[in-house]
Design an enzyme around this catalytic site. Structure first.
Site, PDB file in Angstrom:
ATOM      1  N   ASP A  60       0.930  -1.133  -0.027  1.00  0.00           N
ATOM      2  CA  ASP A  60       0.103   0.062   0.175  1.00  0.00           C
ATOM      3  C   ASP A  60       1.021   1.087  -0.046  1.00  0.00           C
ATOM      4  O   ASP A  60       2.038   1.344   0.734  1.00  0.00           O
ATOM      5  CB  ASP A  60      -1.013   0.096   1.060  1.00  0.00           C
ATOM      6  CG  ASP A  60      -2.013   1.017   1.156  1.00  0.00           C
ATOM      7  OD1 ASP A  60      -2.778   1.101   0.490  1.00  0.00           O
ATOM      8  OD2 ASP A  60      -1.684   2.155   2.035  1.00  0.00           O
ATOM      9  N   ILE A  61       0.434   2.183  -0.757  1.00  0.00           N
ATOM     10  CA  ILE A  61       1.379   3.364  -0.764  1.00  0.00           C
ATOM     11  C   ILE A  61       1.095   4.354   0.489  1.00  0.00           C
ATOM     12  O   ILE A  61      -0.048   4.654   0.760  1.00  0.00           O
ATOM     13  CB  ILE A  61       0.930   4.397  -2.242  1.00  0.00           C
ATOM     14  CG1 ILE A  61       1.215   3.530  -3.318  1.00  0.00           C
ATOM     15  CG2 ILE A  61       1.610   5.511  -2.075  1.00  0.00           C
ATOM     16  CD1 ILE A  61       0.626   4.136  -4.500  1.00  0.00           C
ATOM     17  N   ASN A  68      -2.495  12.922  -4.134  1.00  0.00           N
ATOM     18  CA  ASN A  68      -3.565  13.332  -5.219  1.00  0.00           C
ATOM     19  C   ASN A  68      -3.990  14.836  -4.639  1.00  0.00           C
ATOM     20  O   ASN A  68      -4.452  15.532  -5.381  1.00  0.00           O
ATOM     21  CB  ASN A  68      -4.589  12.497  -4.791  1.00  0.00           C
ATOM     22  CG  ASN A  68      -4.728  11.111  -5.637  1.00  0.00           C
ATOM     23  OD1 ASN A  68      -4.396  11.080  -6.611  1.00  0.00           O
ATOM     24  ND2 ASN A  68      -5.321  10.121  -5.018  1.00  0.00           N
ATOM     25  N   ASP A  77      -2.478   9.209 -10.844  1.00  0.00           N
ATOM     26  CA  ASP A  77      -2.600   7.997 -11.573  1.00  0.00           C
ATOM     27  C   ASP A  77      -1.139   7.580 -12.110  1.00  0.00           C
ATOM     28  O   ASP A  77      -0.838   6.421 -12.385  1.00  0.00           O
ATOM     29  CB  ASP A  77      -3.566   8.193 -12.728  1.00  0.00           C
ATOM     30  CG  ASP A  77      -5.005   8.452 -12.267  1.00  0.00           C
ATOM     31  OD1 ASP A  77      -5.408   7.954 -11.038  1.00  0.00           O
ATOM     32  OD2 ASP A  77      -5.771   8.812 -13.091  1.00  0.00           O
ATOM     33  N   GLU A 103      -4.969   2.015  -4.029  1.00  0.00           N
ATOM     34  CA  GLU A 103      -3.646   2.017  -4.005  1.00  0.00           C
ATOM     35  C   GLU A 103      -3.107   0.765  -3.402  1.00  0.00           C
ATOM     36  O   GLU A 103      -2.016   0.903  -2.927  1.00  0.00           O
ATOM     37  CB  GLU A 103      -2.965   3.321  -3.387  1.00  0.00           C
ATOM     38  CG  GLU A 103      -3.238   3.606  -1.740  1.00  0.00           C
ATOM     39  CD  GLU A 103      -4.399   4.274  -1.600  1.00  0.00           C
ATOM     40  OE1 GLU A 103      -4.549   4.515  -0.415  1.00  0.00           O
ATOM     41  OE2 GLU A 103      -5.311   4.460  -2.409  1.00  0.00           O
TER      42      GLU A 103
END
Length: 190
Positions: A60-61, A68, A77, A103
């Site tokens: 996971d980021i 964003n 993206d 993500e």
């Protein structure tokens, strides 16, 4: 007869595109969630026969919302696309990499022990942290990732229903990933 052949060729091309579309995530080109699950269950079947471990990595980021919010969703993206591209550089061809959430990505490492999976996860985590994944207005964008690991050992877990085995180890690596996040992010947790 010529028109019929032309229609068949057109139908085959459209079926190929539809098949590819259903198996890959349209943004990142990682495997789709459904395809990731299907391939994972096939690997579990193989493990039941071979008696070799399978490792599951949930990636996971860290702080992706900040990317964003700061740079906009188009740049977010681009980060997702680059993350998959860079991750695949660190994985084997037999490994599975699928997008399972916004993500979140599931990586499945067939015939991989816990120690080997930890090495892969750390190599991947360090590689991603070093790479600028994209740039915006002249500044390079770096991210970090948190990774959770679970390992299915068919010699210890005697379950035979692939779907249940998958759900159990998917949940375990997801839980481990949240533990990595709670412990400070940018780390791997088993």
């Amino acid at each position: 007869m010529f028109q019929f052949k032309k229609l068949l060729i057109d139908l085959e091309e459209k079926n190929y595109v539809l098949d590819k579309f259903s198996k890959t995530d349209s943004l990142t080109s990682a495997l789709s969630r459904a395809e990731t699950i299907a391939r994972s269950e096939l690997e579990i079947k193989k493990a039941l026969r071979s008696k070799k471990d399978i490792s599951f990595l949930m990636l996971d980021i860290d702080h992706f919302k900040v990317v964003n919010d700061t740079y906009g969703h188009p740049i977010g993206d681009q980060v997702l696309i680059a993350l998959v591209k860079e991750s695949l550089k660190e994985l084997r061809e037999i490994d599975i990499c699928g997008r399972v959430g916004g993500e979140e990505f599931l990586i499945v490492l067939p015939e991989t022990t816990k120690q080997e999976a930890f090495k892969v996860a750390e190599r991947l985590r360090e590689h991603i942290a070093r790479q600028p994944l994209t740039s915006s207005l002249g500044s390079e964008i770096y991210i970090t990732i948190s990774i959770g690991i679970s390992v299915y050992d068919p010699n210890r877990d005697m379950g035979t229903e692939c779907r249940h085995i998958f759900k159990k180890y998917y949940a375990a690596c997801d839980h481990a990933m949240y533990q990595a996040k709670n412990a400070g992010r940018n780390q791997t947790y088993c």
